[in-house]
Design a protein around this motif. Sequence first.
Motif, PDB file in Angstrom:
ATOM      1  N   THR A   1      35.954 105.046   2.206  1.00 30.22           N
ATOM      2  CA  THR A   1      37.211 105.279   1.501  1.00 30.22           C
ATOM      3  C   THR A   1      37.923 106.486   2.109  1.00 30.22           C
ATOM      4  O   THR A   1      37.296 107.362   2.692  1.00 30.22           O
ATOM      5  CB  THR A   1      36.975 105.506  -0.001  1.00 30.22           C
ATOM      6  OG1 THR A   1      36.182 106.678  -0.176  1.00 30.22           O
ATOM      7  CG2 THR A   1      36.264 104.323  -0.634  1.00 30.22           C
ATOM      8  N   TYR A   2      39.246 106.524   1.957  1.00 29.61           N
ATOM      9  CA  TYR A   2      39.987 107.625   2.561  1.00 29.61           C
ATOM     10  C   TYR A   2      41.384 107.773   1.978  1.00 29.61           C
ATOM     11  O   TYR A   2      41.901 106.890   1.306  1.00 29.61           O
ATOM     12  CB  TYR A   2      40.086 107.437   4.079  1.00 29.61           C
ATOM     13  CG  TYR A   2      40.761 106.157   4.510  1.00 29.61           C
ATOM     14  CD1 TYR A   2      42.151 106.033   4.507  1.00 29.61           C
ATOM     15  CD2 TYR A   2      40.010 105.076   4.929  1.00 29.61           C
ATOM     16  CE1 TYR A   2      42.762 104.859   4.900  1.00 29.61           C
ATOM     17  CE2 TYR A   2      40.607 103.901   5.332  1.00 29.61           C
ATOM     18  CZ  TYR A   2      41.988 103.803   5.321  1.00 29.61           C
ATOM     19  OH  TYR A   2      42.586 102.637   5.709  1.00 29.61           O
ATOM     20  N   SER A   3      41.970 108.924   2.293  1.00 27.92           N
ATOM     21  CA  SER A   3      43.389 109.195   2.120  1.00 27.92           C
ATOM     22  C   SER A   3      43.823 109.812   3.440  1.00 27.92           C
ATOM     23  O   SER A   3      43.215 110.780   3.908  1.00 27.92           O
ATOM     24  CB  SER A   3      43.621 110.169   0.960  1.00 27.92           C
ATOM     25  OG  SER A   3      44.996 110.449   0.811  1.00 27.92           O
ATOM     26  N   LYS A   4      44.848 109.225   4.077  1.00 27.41           N
ATOM     27  CA  LYS A   4      45.297 109.753   5.364  1.00 27.41           C
ATOM     28  C   LYS A   4      46.782 109.494   5.526  1.00 27.41           C
ATOM     29  O   LYS A   4      47.334 108.577   4.916  1.00 27.41           O
ATOM     30  CB  LYS A   4      44.522 109.140   6.515  1.00 27.41           C
ATOM     31  CG  LYS A   4      44.736 107.645   6.698  1.00 27.41           C
ATOM     32  CD  LYS A   4      43.923 107.117   7.870  1.00 27.41           C
ATOM     33  CE  LYS A   4      44.141 105.617   8.033  1.00 27.41           C
ATOM     34  NZ  LYS A   4      43.389 105.084   9.162  1.00 27.41           N
TER      35      LYS A   4
ATOM     36  N   GLN B   1      46.015 105.302   0.896  1.00 27.36           N
ATOM     37  CA  GLN B   1      44.817 105.596   0.108  1.00 27.36           C
ATOM     38  C   GLN B   1      44.012 104.309   0.010  1.00 27.36           C
ATOM     39  O   GLN B   1      44.565 103.261  -0.313  1.00 27.36           O
ATOM     40  CB  GLN B   1      45.263 106.071  -1.270  1.00 27.36           C
ATOM     41  CG  GLN B   1      44.166 106.495  -2.181  1.00 27.36           C
ATOM     42  CD  GLN B   1      44.776 107.139  -3.416  1.00 27.36           C
ATOM     43  OE1 GLN B   1      45.311 108.219  -3.356  1.00 27.36           O
ATOM     44  NE2 GLN B   1      44.696 106.446  -4.533  1.00 27.36           N
ATOM     45  N   LYS B   2      42.711 104.391   0.309  1.00 23.31           N
ATOM     46  CA  LYS B   2      41.887 103.179   0.345  1.00 23.31           C
ATOM     47  C   LYS B   2      40.634 103.333  -0.513  1.00 23.31           C
ATOM     48  O   LYS B   2      39.950 104.346  -0.458  1.00 23.31           O
ATOM     49  CB  LYS B   2      41.462 102.876   1.781  1.00 23.31           C
ATOM     50  CG  LYS B   2      40.589 101.627   1.892  1.00 23.31           C
ATOM     51  CD  LYS B   2      40.143 101.394   3.298  1.00 23.31           C
ATOM     52  CE  LYS B   2      39.243 100.166   3.368  1.00 23.31           C
ATOM     53  NZ  LYS B   2      38.689  99.970   4.697  1.00 23.31           N
ATOM     54  N   SER B   3      40.372 102.282  -1.278  1.00 19.76           N
ATOM     55  CA  SER B   3      39.128 102.131  -2.038  1.00 19.76           C
ATOM     56  C   SER B   3      38.554 100.770  -1.659  1.00 19.76           C
ATOM     57  O   SER B   3      39.292  99.789  -1.605  1.00 19.76           O
ATOM     58  CB  SER B   3      39.421 102.183  -3.538  1.00 19.76           C
ATOM     59  OG  SER B   3      38.352 101.658  -4.283  1.00 19.76           O
ATOM     60  N   VAL B   4      37.262 100.696  -1.393  1.00 18.53           N
ATOM     61  CA  VAL B   4      36.675  99.427  -0.943  1.00 18.53           C
ATOM     62  C   VAL B   4      36.130  98.571  -2.074  1.00 18.53           C
ATOM     63  O   VAL B   4      35.845  97.400  -1.873  1.00 18.53           O
ATOM     64  CB  VAL B   4      35.568  99.655   0.112  1.00 18.53           C
ATOM     65  CG1 VAL B   4      36.162 100.210   1.386  1.00 18.53           C
ATOM     66  CG2 VAL B   4      34.480 100.557  -0.400  1.00 18.53           C
TER      67      VAL B   4
END
Length: 128
Positions: free
Chosen positions: A33-36, A52-55
């Motif tokens: 997961t990330y925020s970039k 913003q990513k959530s798997v």
Amino acid sequence: MGLAAAALTLLPAGHANAASAPPSKYAVSYGQTYSKGTLTWYNRSVQLTGEQKSVSASSCRKTYIAAYRSDGGPKYTRLSERTTKPVCGKSIGISVNVPADTVGGADYVYICLEDTRNSLKCETFDRP
């Protein structure tokens, strides 16, 4: 029309909101997961624009950002903070404006990738 009024009409649109430093990149990740994205530094705010990513639908993520100003010594003052809405099991675009209402704006931002209760990973990003 007076000379002062004529001079004001020659200013380009958006002049008061012009960026005061070049944009910079940010990235905070935790597992998959990330925020970039990009930070745009203004005289009285910082604009975070990115992804913003959530798997997993059961593992939601949100992005926390706080703007800080130095007092010229070892102390810093938090100017303001914002948090995005949680994202669950997908990737979305995010855009957050963080006020930094002091002359010159923020010196740095502190960005965290969070779940619904805790900060998972945090990074500091300095104004260029």
